[in-house]
Design an enzyme around this catalytic site. Structure first.
Site, PDB file in Angstrom:
ATOM      1  CB  THR A 116      -0.905   0.011   1.253  1.00 38.42           C
ATOM      2  OG1 THR A 116      -1.545   1.290   1.347  1.00 38.42           O
ATOM      3  CG2 THR A 116      -0.124  -0.216   2.529  1.00 38.42           C
ATOM      4  CE1 TYR A 140      -3.908  -2.237   5.220  1.00 34.93           C
ATOM      5  CE2 TYR A 140      -3.525   0.040   4.545  1.00 34.93           C
ATOM      6  CZ  TYR A 140      -3.755  -1.283   4.222  1.00 34.93           C
ATOM      7  OH  TYR A 140      -3.841  -1.654   2.912  1.00 34.93           O
TER       8      TYR A 140
END
Ligand code: UDP
Length: 329
Positions: A116, A140
């Site tokens: 990501t 995350y």
């Protein structure tokens, strides 16, 4: 070829299974179905299981003998990762370690990993190149970065070849309307905007209009999910055919759109007025995130086909309209 697709019942995973099948491969979905949907698994078998469950993983790997792994299975809510980091480190990091150990033990030498742009943190330059420092600002992003680091070490020690794909904002839906975005809870801008357009939600709350950007709202790089899916096929094929590749590639459109621009484009596509409320900034939102995807264009001849925001929104709207009408809570 047979590929094990962890998280293949999820949004990007299911679109990738469709793209794999279109290229003549067999995707074997391995998904715990916590967030994934059995209806999204249409292009190969579904095996329910958790990546942390070594026994179940061993059984599925023995049964199908996959040649490579594409690894999507992860929790992906940034806000929740701040409230409950243990859940993210356990599932995303410990779960990935279990998967990698299974690959090592069964001699599966290739993996494409779903990473990501959140691994970059606050960008120091735009567009962001792969060489940008990775300093995530939430658990995350940190959990994804830790897996990238494990992959580096597993490459050196055990010879497992990997590519990490760092996505910017995945958006849109299968243009044939077979699958689309269906998160529960939904937190992403485009589905929420379409909910507001169709009256499923009363309005969209715009998280801050006082950023240092031309219209005061955050800028993001929206990339169509089918373009992302195709990149995974190219990446896994590059690994199994021993093409020279980088350890990580950005996947974005290279273009930024503000939240206000997304809402205006959605009004044009849907021909509906979208009620907007201005809310507070959402913690952890960088003002601007745009990726430089020139490396994957050069190395794997990947090119986004949905270069216009309107095209992305049209596919999302097609999917949205096919869903049974119900008020969102
Ligand atoms: N956003 C917003 N209202 C919402 C959801 C998102 O204004 O209800 C904004 C968010 O602050 C960000 C952009 O839309 O600037 C994209 O957010 P999303 O959650 O879709 O993706 P992210 O960039 O967080 O991965």
């Amino acid at each position: 070829m047979r590929f094990l697709v962890t998280g293949g019942a999820g949004y990007i995973g299911s679109h990738t299974c469709k793209a794999l099948a279109a290229s003549g491969h067999i995707p074997i979905t391995y998904d715990n179905l916590v967030y994934g949907h059995p209806w999204a698994v249409r292009w190969g078998p579904l095996e329910q299981g958790d990546i942390a469950d070594r026994e179940r993983l061993d059984q599925v790997i023995k049964q199908y003998q996959p040649e490579a792994v594409i690894h999507f299975a992860a929790y992906t809510y940034v806000g929740e990762s701040v409230q409950d980091p243990a859940k993210y480190y356990r599932n995303n990091v410990v779960g990935s370690l279990s998967l990698l150990e299974a690959m090592r033990d069964h001699g599966i030498p290739y993996i494409v990993f779903s990473s990501t742009c959140a691994s970059y943190g606050i960008p120091e330059q735009i567009p962001i190149p792969e060489s940008h420092p990775q300093r995530p600002i939430n658990p995350y992003g940190q959990s994804k970065l830790m897996v990238e680091q494990m992959l580096r070490d597993f490459r050196a020690a055990y010879g497992i070849q990997s590519i990490s794909l760092r996505y910017f904002n995945a958006a849109g839906a299968d243009p044939e309307g077979e699958i689309g975005e269906a998160h529960n809870p939904e937190t992403h801008l485009i589905p929420l905007v379409l909910d507001a357009a169709s009256g499923r939600r009363p309005h969209i709350t715009l998280f801050g209009d006082d950023y240092d950007t031309p219209d005061g709202t955050c800028i993001r790089d929206y990339i169509h999910v089918s373009d992302l899916a195709r990149a995974h096929v190219l990446a896994v094929e590059a690994l199994v055919t021993h093409q020279p590749v980088q350890a990580a590639y950005n996947l974005g459109n290279g273009q930024g759109f503000s939240v206000k621009e997304v809402i205006a484009a959605a009004e044009a596509v849907t021909q509906k007025q979208i009620p907007v409320q201005i809310g507070a900034r959402r913690p952890g939102d960088p003002p601007r995130l745009v990726g430089d995807a020139s490396a994957i264009m050069r190395d794997l001849s990947w090119k986004p086909t949905y270069t216009k925001l309107a095209q992305i929104l049209e596919t999302a709207w097609l999917w949205h309209q096919k869903q049974p009408y119900q008020k969102a809570v």
